[in-house]
Design a protein around this motif. Structure first.
Motif, mmCIF file in Angstrom:
data_model
loop_
_atom_site.group_PDB
_atom_site.id
_atom_site.type_symbol
_atom_site.label_atom_id
_atom_site.label_comp_id
_atom_site.label_asym_id
_atom_site.label_seq_id
_atom_site.Cartn_x
_atom_site.Cartn_y
_atom_site.Cartn_z
ATOM 1 N N ASP A 100 0.851 -1.190 0.000
ATOM 2 C CA ASP A 100 0.000 0.000 0.000
ATOM 3 C C ASP A 100 0.888 1.242 0.000
ATOM 4 N N THR A 102 0.424 4.224 0.826
ATOM 5 C CA THR A 102 0.296 5.097 1.996
ATOM 6 C C THR A 102 1.064 4.558 3.200
ATOM 7 N N GLY A 304 -3.588 11.095 -0.953
ATOM 8 C CA GLY A 304 -3.746 10.061 -1.963
ATOM 9 C C GLY A 304 -3.949 10.684 -3.332
#
Length: 306
Positions: A100, A102, A304
């Motif tokens: 991921d 993030t 994001g």
């Protein structure tokens, strides 16, 4: 493309639509998968740093980017709060495509000034007692877990936000201390069971002075910032004698040291052994992310791509 644009120092950046930047020598245009928001971004916007840079400017210093079919991390971007940014491919560190984006920032600008000072600057030895000040911030959360992963025998987390401190008991802390009590030095000394061998300090000021009094003779302190807001720490000479005071700043380590630390941290992130509380905002809500960062979040703020 969309970009979070600063038009005057001391002002508030705003989301706008601008032309894509043109690559210079050694640069390529990369798609931004996620961008980390950091205190340094606030300092730049406030005019405390980097005012030689012409305005308007796109803010943001680190990003997980897509270069063709390669996913990578760069902390030398110039304007990562955008759909696309310019990077030097030679300075991009590889990231597993399955991870991921993030989560990568635990090993980035927030993670490196936690891991590298403990592993390299203070040369943490297995079995030592580590006291982490400012443990509820993004770097502090990494420092608590890094100390454990690097072999500390006892880890004490200290900060002012009890809920986040309590959560760190499940992430490597043996005991927590809420700072701001009647005698922080005594509380830290008790929690460390006679004093710390290593103190990780992103705060400076009064918290550091208290921690120094809770450091064993022969111990080391490593200061990485002054998040407590004080430029000066009162240090009686007898609190200092017999101890070693060290410091670290991002950008001061060699690229090889940074790359090795990033790789080690990223493996722990992928294994679920290194976790930072992260607030993720879409780029369309960049203003909300900015306000959240200004509120001094207990964790990491990430933009994001939505």
């Amino acid at each position: 493309m969309r970009a979070f644009l600063l038009r005057e120092y001391g002002g508030t950046p705003e989301l706008d639509v601008i032309d894509e930047p043109l690559p210079g020598p050694g640069q390529v245009l990369a798609e931004v998968l996620a961008a980390g928001v950091n205190p340094v971004d606030l300092a730049i916007a406030d005019g405390q740093l980097g005012t030689a840079h012409p305005l308007p400017r796109v803010l943001g210093n680190e990003a997980v980017v897509l270069l063709g079919d390669r996913v990578g991390y760069s902390q030398r971007t110039s304007g990562s709060f955008a759909d696309r940014t310019l990077v030097d491919p030679a300075g991009v560190l590889d990231v597993p495509s399955a991870l991921d984006p993030t989560a990568v920032f635990a090993a980035g600008i927030s993670g490196q000034p936690a891991w590298i000072p403990l592993e390299t600057t203070a040369a943490l030895r297995p079995g030592e007692t580590v006291l982490v000040l400012g443990a509820t911030g993004a770097a502090g959360q990494v420092a608590v877990q890094a100390a454990r992963l690097l072999g500390a025998g006892r880890v004490v987390a200290a900060a002012g936000h009890r809920p986040t401190l309590t959560a760190l008991l499940d992430r490597g802390a043996d005991e927590v201390v809420v700072l701001g009590g009647p005698d922080d030095a005594a509380a830290l000394l008790e929690a460390t069971r006679g004093g710390a061998d290593v103190v990780y300090d992103p705060l400076w000021g009064a918290p550091f002075s208290a921690a120094l009094r809770a450091t064993r003779p022969g111990g080391r302190t490593v200061t990485v910032g002054r998040s407590a807001g004080e430029h000066v720490a009162a240090i009686p000479v007898f609190d200092f004698l017999g101890r070693t005071m060290l410091s670290y700043r991002n950008g001061g380590a060699s690229p090889d040291v940074v790359a090795r630390a990033f790789g080690r941290m990223l493996r722990h992130v992928a294994a679920g052994e290194l976790v930072v509380d992260t607030s993720v905002f879409p780029l369309s809500a960049a203003a909300d992310a900015w306000a959240h960062q200004k509120s001094v979040p207990h964790g990491k703020v990430v933009l994001g791509t939505a």
